[in-house]
Design an enzyme around this catalytic site. Structure first.
Site, PDB file in Angstrom:
ATOM      1  N   GLY A   1       0.858  -1.171   0.000  1.00  0.00           N
ATOM      2  CA  GLY A   1       0.000   0.000   0.000  1.00  0.00           C
ATOM      3  C   GLY A   1       0.897   1.223   0.000  1.00  0.00           C
ATOM      4  O   GLY A   1       2.077   1.108  -0.276  1.00  0.00           O
ATOM      5  N   SER A   2       0.348   2.384   0.295  1.00  0.00           N
ATOM      6  CA  SER A   2       1.201   3.575   0.309  1.00  0.00           C
ATOM      7  C   SER A   2       0.386   4.796   0.706  1.00  0.00           C
ATOM      8  O   SER A   2      -0.836   4.822   0.578  1.00  0.00           O
ATOM      9  CB  SER A   2       1.812   3.863  -1.068  1.00  0.00           C
ATOM     10  OG  SER A   2       2.548   2.772  -1.553  1.00  0.00           O
ATOM     11  N   ASN A   3       1.109   5.825   1.138  1.00  0.00           N
ATOM     12  CA  ASN A   3       0.588   7.190   1.200  1.00  0.00           C
ATOM     13  C   ASN A   3       1.475   8.057   0.323  1.00  0.00           C
ATOM     14  O   ASN A   3       2.684   7.832   0.236  1.00  0.00           O
ATOM     15  CB  ASN A   3       0.660   7.770   2.612  1.00  0.00           C
ATOM     16  CG  ASN A   3      -0.048   6.935   3.646  1.00  0.00           C
ATOM     17  OD1 ASN A   3      -1.208   6.593   3.491  1.00  0.00           O
ATOM     18  ND2 ASN A   3       0.656   6.617   4.720  1.00  0.00           N
TER      19      ASN A   3
ATOM     20  N   ASN B   1      -4.472   4.770  -0.923  1.00  0.00           N
ATOM     21  CA  ASN B   1      -4.999   3.494  -1.405  1.00  0.00           C
ATOM     22  C   ASN B   1      -6.509   3.412  -1.452  1.00  0.00           C
ATOM     23  O   ASN B   1      -7.062   2.310  -1.552  1.00  0.00           O
ATOM     24  CB  ASN B   1      -4.430   2.308  -0.616  1.00  0.00           C
ATOM     25  CG  ASN B   1      -2.927   2.311  -0.563  1.00  0.00           C
ATOM     26  OD1 ASN B   1      -2.347   2.228   0.505  1.00  0.00           O
ATOM     27  ND2 ASN B   1      -2.280   2.451  -1.702  1.00  0.00           N
TER      28      ASN B   1
END
Length: 802
Positions: free
Chosen positions: A237-239, A509
Site C-alpha cells: 500500500g502507500s501514502n 490506497n
C-alpha cells in the site's frame, strides 16, 4: 576494486575529471583513457553514507551494468532467488511443497509457482513482448538497460565471493541473461492479474465424466472479491501527497512519498542515483531486479506511487460445448481451448507434468485465491483477462519520469508509454505544480459494457468489487479499444482520473474520489474505484492532516518530515475517549473475555485515559489500544461499529462515535488485557519496548501502527505471543520528502527503513533501520558538490573481465 577516498582536493579533481570525460547524449566515443583495457562494460560508483551508490556511466548499457553490479553487491541472494522463481526452478532447488514467499506471485507452493513460470517460458511470452516494437513493446533503451544489468550482475558474481549466509555456496546462484531480467519485470507487471490467480491457473483441469457440477454463490463470491481487492489486509500500500506552490513557503512544489511494501524478499526497494551526463540524472528507489528508478526525483520533479484501486483483471464466463468441456462457444461457434503441457523437475522426486488451458480471453482459472473458487463444470468455465500480461512498458514509464522536468513531463511519460500496471502516480515540481493521476493499464470495462454483458455473477461482483464477469459466449461483449491506447482492450490516457495543481493531491490506497476533499473527482468507470463510499481510516486521517497543512501554508520539507512521524492515531481520535470512558464505567472494573472469564481491566482503563493517542515508541497505552482495536474490528462489522453512519456529504468526518454498548466491546478489552498479561507486558508499557525489530544483538524500537488504526506511518508487525511485535512484515519502506530552493539541487530527505542490504554481514544491513528507530533521515546527496563532500565517500570503478 573499492577505493576509500579522503576529503581532499585531489579526490575532487579526480572525480570531476572522470565526470568530464564522460560524453553527454549524442557525443562521440569516450576518450581512450576512460575505456577498460579489455573493452568491456564499465561504470563508476560513488558510495555515500549508508551505502547509497551514485552510478555514473557514459550510456544506458554501461548504466545498467553499474546498476546490476551494485544491486548484486547488496542483494545477491534475494536477486538470485527471484531468478530461480521466474525460471520455474524452485521445486528443483527447494522442493515442490516449499513456500515460494509471495514476492513474485500468489502461488501457495513452489510447484504451483514453477508450473506457471515454466508455462510463461515455454510459451515464449516474454520473448514476444521484447520483440514488439515500441510504443506497444519496450523501447530499445529499456532492452539495453536490461542487457547491461544482467552483465553487471554476472560480473559481480564472477569477481566477488558471496558472503551472505542465505545463499553462500548455493548452486542456484548463477549467471543470468537479459531475458531473466525481463522475466522478473513481467512477473511484477502481472502481480495484480495472473499473479493473483496462479494456483487457479495451474490447477485448472476439465471435469471428469462423472463429476458433479458445482455452482458459484454470487453473494459469497462478491464478498470474497471485495476482500481480495481491499487494501485492509494487503501486503502493499502507500501514502503520498503533493503540495502545490500555493501552500509552500517558496512557491515551489513539495512531495512526501511513503510506500508500504514488504520488509523482506523480492519486493524490497533499493536506493541509488543514476547518471549519464547530459542525458539522465535521477535518484530514488528501485524494486529489486529493476534497472531503473521506480520512485524518486531529479533536479526538477519528484514522484511517488500508491497502490491503486483499479481492478487489473476481469473474467469471461465461458459457455462450454456439452460434448467437450475443453471447447467453448462464441456466437454459437465452437472454439477449442489451447493446451500448454508443462513439466517441472522436482528435488528428490520425479518430474511433475501438468496441463494448463488457454482461451482467446486468457487462461482458464478455477479460483482467485482459495477464498474465491470458480469451478470448471461441464457447462461453465472462467477465463481470466490480464492486459498487463502483454505490457512490458513499465521501465519506459519510469525512464520518462526520470527525464521529466515538470509534472507535465510526468503526464507525458504516462501518456506516451502507458506502462504502469497497479499504481497511482503523485508528483510535484520545482515550478509549484502538483499532480495525481490514476494512469493504470486496466481492462477496458465501461459501466455500459458491464451493464450489457455481465453474467448473473458479474451483476453482483462488478458493483461491489469492480470485478467484471462478462458473457464470453457473445462476441459483442469483447472489450473495445480507445483511440489513444497503445494496446487493444485497455483505457486510453484521456479516461484516467487526474487532478492537476490542487493545493494538495493525496492518496492512501482509496479511489481518486477524494484526492482533494474540496475538489472531488467523479465521472470515472467503476473498475477504477468507487465514488461516494466510505473511506479507510488511513485515508480519513491523511486528508485531515494534509488539508490542515495546506490551510496553514508556508510549508517546507521539514513539515513533510514531521508528518511522516506524527504517528497520530485517527481511530483513537474518533474512539479513544469513548473507549476509556466506557471502560471506566464497567461494573466492578471487570469485563468478560471470550473464554467466559472475568478480567480486571481497571488498570487498562487508566492507561487508555492517559494515552496520548499516538504510536510513538514512548507512547504508553498504545500497544493496549492496538491489540484491543484489532480484536474489536475483527468481531464487529464496520457498519455496526459506529453510532453515526457514513454520509457521502461528510466523507472525512463520518462514520463516528463508537458504539460501546455492543458485547464485543468488553470482550475485546478483556482479551487484550489477558493477552498482554500472558506475554508479561504491562498495559501501560511504552510501545517501543514491545514493538521492535532485532538486528544483530540490538533491539530497535519501531513506531507507527497498523492499517485499521489509520496511522500515516504504517507498519504491519508480526505478533509473538510471548514478546510482543518482534518484526515488521510490511509497512513504511522507501520514504522521501522532496522540495526545491533557488539552487539547482533538490532539497531531499530520504529513508530506507530496512536498509540497503539483507546480508547480515554488510555494514548497511541495519544502519538506516537504526535511523528509522530514531525517526531520523538521510540528507540526499544529488549534486556533484554534495557527493564529493560526503565524509564516507568511497569510489568503485567496476568493469567486465572477459
Amino acid at each position: 576494486m573499492r577505493i576509500r577516498t579522503r576529503r581532499t582536493a585531489g579526490v575532487g579533481i579526480t572525480l570531476l575529471t572522470a565526470v568530464a570525460l564522460l560524453p553527454s547524449s549524442g557525443a562521440g566515443a569516450a576518450p581512450r583513457d576512460t575505456r577498460p583495457s579489455d573493452g568491456g562494460l564499465h561504470a563508476t560508483i560513488r558510495y555515500t553514507q549508508y551505502g547509497i551508490p551514485h552510478i555514473l556511466a557514459k550510456d544506458y548499457e554501461n548504466l545498467g551494468f553499474g546498476t546490476g553490479w551494485a544491486q548484486a553487491a547488496d542483494q545477491v541472494c534475494t536477486l538470485a532467488e527471484g531468478y530461480v522463481t521466474v525460471r520455474g526452478e524452485r521445486s528443483r532447488h527447494f522442493g515442490a511443497e516449499g513456500n515460494p514467499g509471495g514476492a513474485l506471485s500468489s502461488a501457495s507452493t513452489n510447484l504451483g509457482s514453477d508450473l506457471y513460470f515454466r508455462g510463461v517460458r515455454e510459451a515464449g511470452t516474454v520473448e514476444k513482448l521484447l520483440a514488439e516494437p515500441a510504443p506497444a513493446g519496450p523501447s530499445r533503451t529499456s532492452r539495453t538497460l536490461m542487457r547491461g544489468f544482467a552483465a553487471g550482475y554476472n560480473a559481480w558474481l564472477k569477481q566477488n565471493r558471496v558472503t551472505d549466509p542465505a545463499c553462500a555456496g548455493a548452486d542456484w546462484v548463477r549467471p543470468i541473461s537479459a531475458l531473466d531480467v525481463a522475466r522478473q519485470g513481467f512477473a511484477v507487471q502481472v502481480l495484480g492479474g495472473q499473479g493473483r490467480a496462479i494456483d487457479g491457473i495451474t490447477a485448472a483441469a476439465p471435469p471428469g465424466a462423472t463429476a458433479k457440477d458445482r455452482g458459484v454463490d454470487p453473494k459469497a463470491t462478491a464478498k470474497a472479491a471485495r476482500e481480495l481487492f481491499s487494501a485492509q489486509d494487503a501486503d502493499m500500500g502507500s501514502n503520498a501527497v503533493a503540495f502545490s506552490g500555493k501552500t509552500t513557503a517558496n512557491g515551489r512544489g513539495l512531495l512526501l512519498g511513503n510506500p508500504h511494501y514488504p520488509w523482506q524478499g523480492g519486493r524490497r526497494f533499493w536506493q541509488s542515483q543514476q547518471t549519464i551526463p547530459g542525458e539522465l540524472n535521477v535518484s530514488g528507489g528501485s524494486l529489486l531486479g529493476t534497472s531503473v528508478v521506480n520512485i524518486g526525483f531529479n533536479g526538477d520533479v519528484a514522484w511517488s506511487h500508491t497502490v491503486a484501486t483499479g481492478v487489473t483483471l476481469n473474467l469471461h464466463q465461458l459457455t462450454l460445448d456439452p460434448a467437450d468441456p475443453t471447447t467453448y462457444l462464441v456466437d454459437g461457434k465452437p472454439r477449442r481451448m489451447t493446451k500448454r503441457t508443462v513439466t517441472v523437475p522436482v528435488k528428490g522426486g520425479k518430474p511433475v507434468t501438468r496441463t494448463q488451458w488457454w482461451t482467446r480471453y486468457g487462461p482458464v482459472v478455477t479460483g482467485l485465491g482459495a477464498q474465491l473458487p470458480l469451478p470448471w463444470s461441464s457447462t461453465t468455465a472462467y477465463a481470466l483477462n490480464d492486459p498487463n500480461a502483454v505490457n512490458l512498458r513499465g521501465s519506459d514509464t519510469d525512464l520518462g519520469f526520470g527525464k521529466a522536468r515538470s509534472t507535465a513531463g510526468v503526464l507525458k511519460a504516462l501518456r506516451d508509454t502507458q506502462g504502469l500496471p497497479w499504481v497511482n502516480t503523485v508528483a510535484a515540481d520545482r515550478g509549484g505544480h502538483s499532480l495525481l493521476s490514476q494512469s493504470q493499464v486496466l481492462p477496458r470495462i465501461t459501466d455500459d459494457l458491464a451493464q450489457r454483458c455481465s453474467t448473473p455473477l458479474g451483476k453482483v461482483t462488478y458493483p461491489s468489487a469492480g470485478v467484471a464477469v462478462l458473457d464470453g459466449s457473445r462476441g459483442a461483449c469483447a472489450l473495445g479499444s480507445d483511440k489513444d491506447a497503445v494496446q487493444p482492450g485497455i483505457f486510453g490516457p484521456s479516461r484516467m482520473p487526474t487532478v492537476k495543481d490542487a493545493p494538495y493531491a493525496e492518496n492512501s490506497n482509496d479511489s481518486a474520489w477524494l484526492t482533494n476533499a474540496d475538489r472531488p473527482v467523479t465521472g470515472y468507470e467503476r473498475i477504477f474505484g468507487t465514488i461516494g463510499t466510505q473511506r479507510s481510516m488511513r485515508t480519513r486521517g491523511a486528508i485531515e492532516d494534509v488539508a490542515a497543512m495546506a490551510d496553514k501554508g508556508r510549508l517546507t520539507v521539514r513539515d513533510l518530515q514531521r508528518q511522516q512521524f506524527a504517528n497520530r492515531v485517527p481511530a483513537a481520535d474518533l474512539a479513544g475517549a469513548d473507549t476509556a470512558e466506557a471502560c471506566a464505567a464497567l461494573p466492578g472494573g471487570t469485563a468478560t473475555g471470550s473464554d467466559g472469564r472475568a478480567v480486571d481491566v481497571s488498570k487498562a482503563c487508566r492507561a487508555l485515559a492517559r494515552w496520548d493517542h499516538r504510536m510513538d515508541s514512548d507512547s504508553r497505552g498504545a500497544l493496549l489500544f492496538d491489540r484491543f482495536w484489532r480484536k474489536l474490528t475483527a468481531a464487529v462489522p464496520n457498519a455496526q461499529l459506529w453510532k453515526v453512519p457514513f454520509s457521502a456529504t461528510e466523507p472525512v468526518r463520518t462514520p463516528h462515535t463508537l458504539d460501546t454498548s455492543r458485547p464485543a466491546f468488553g470482550t475485546a478489552l478483556a482479551d487484550a488485557v489477558t493477552e498482554l498479561t500472558a506475554a508479561g507486558i504491562a498495559v501501560d508499557a511504552p510501545l517501543g519496548e514491545n514493538q521492535y525489530v532485532v538486528r544483530g544483538d540490538r533491539r530497535l524500537p519501531v513506531s507507527g501502527g497498523t492499517e485499521s488504526l489509520g496511522v500515516w506511518n504504517k507498519v504491519e508487525p508480526t505478533w509473538d505471543a510471548t514478546k510482543g511485535y518482534t518484526e515488521v512484515a510490511h509497512g513504511s519502506s522507501h520514504i522521501q520528502a522532496v522540495g526545491w530552493d533557488k539552487s539547482g539541487c533538490p532539497e531531499a530527505r530520504t529513508l530506507l527503513t530496512y536498509s540497503q542490504s539483507s546480508n547480515p554481514r554488510s555494514p548497511h544491513y541495519s544502519d538506516q533501520t537504526e535511523l528509522y528507530a530514531k525517526e531520523r533521515w538521510v540528507t540526499s546527496r544529488f549534486c556533484e558538490r554534495d557527493i564529493l563532500r560526503d565524509p564516507a565517500l568511497e569510489v568503485v570503478r567496476v568493469r567486465e573481465r572477459r
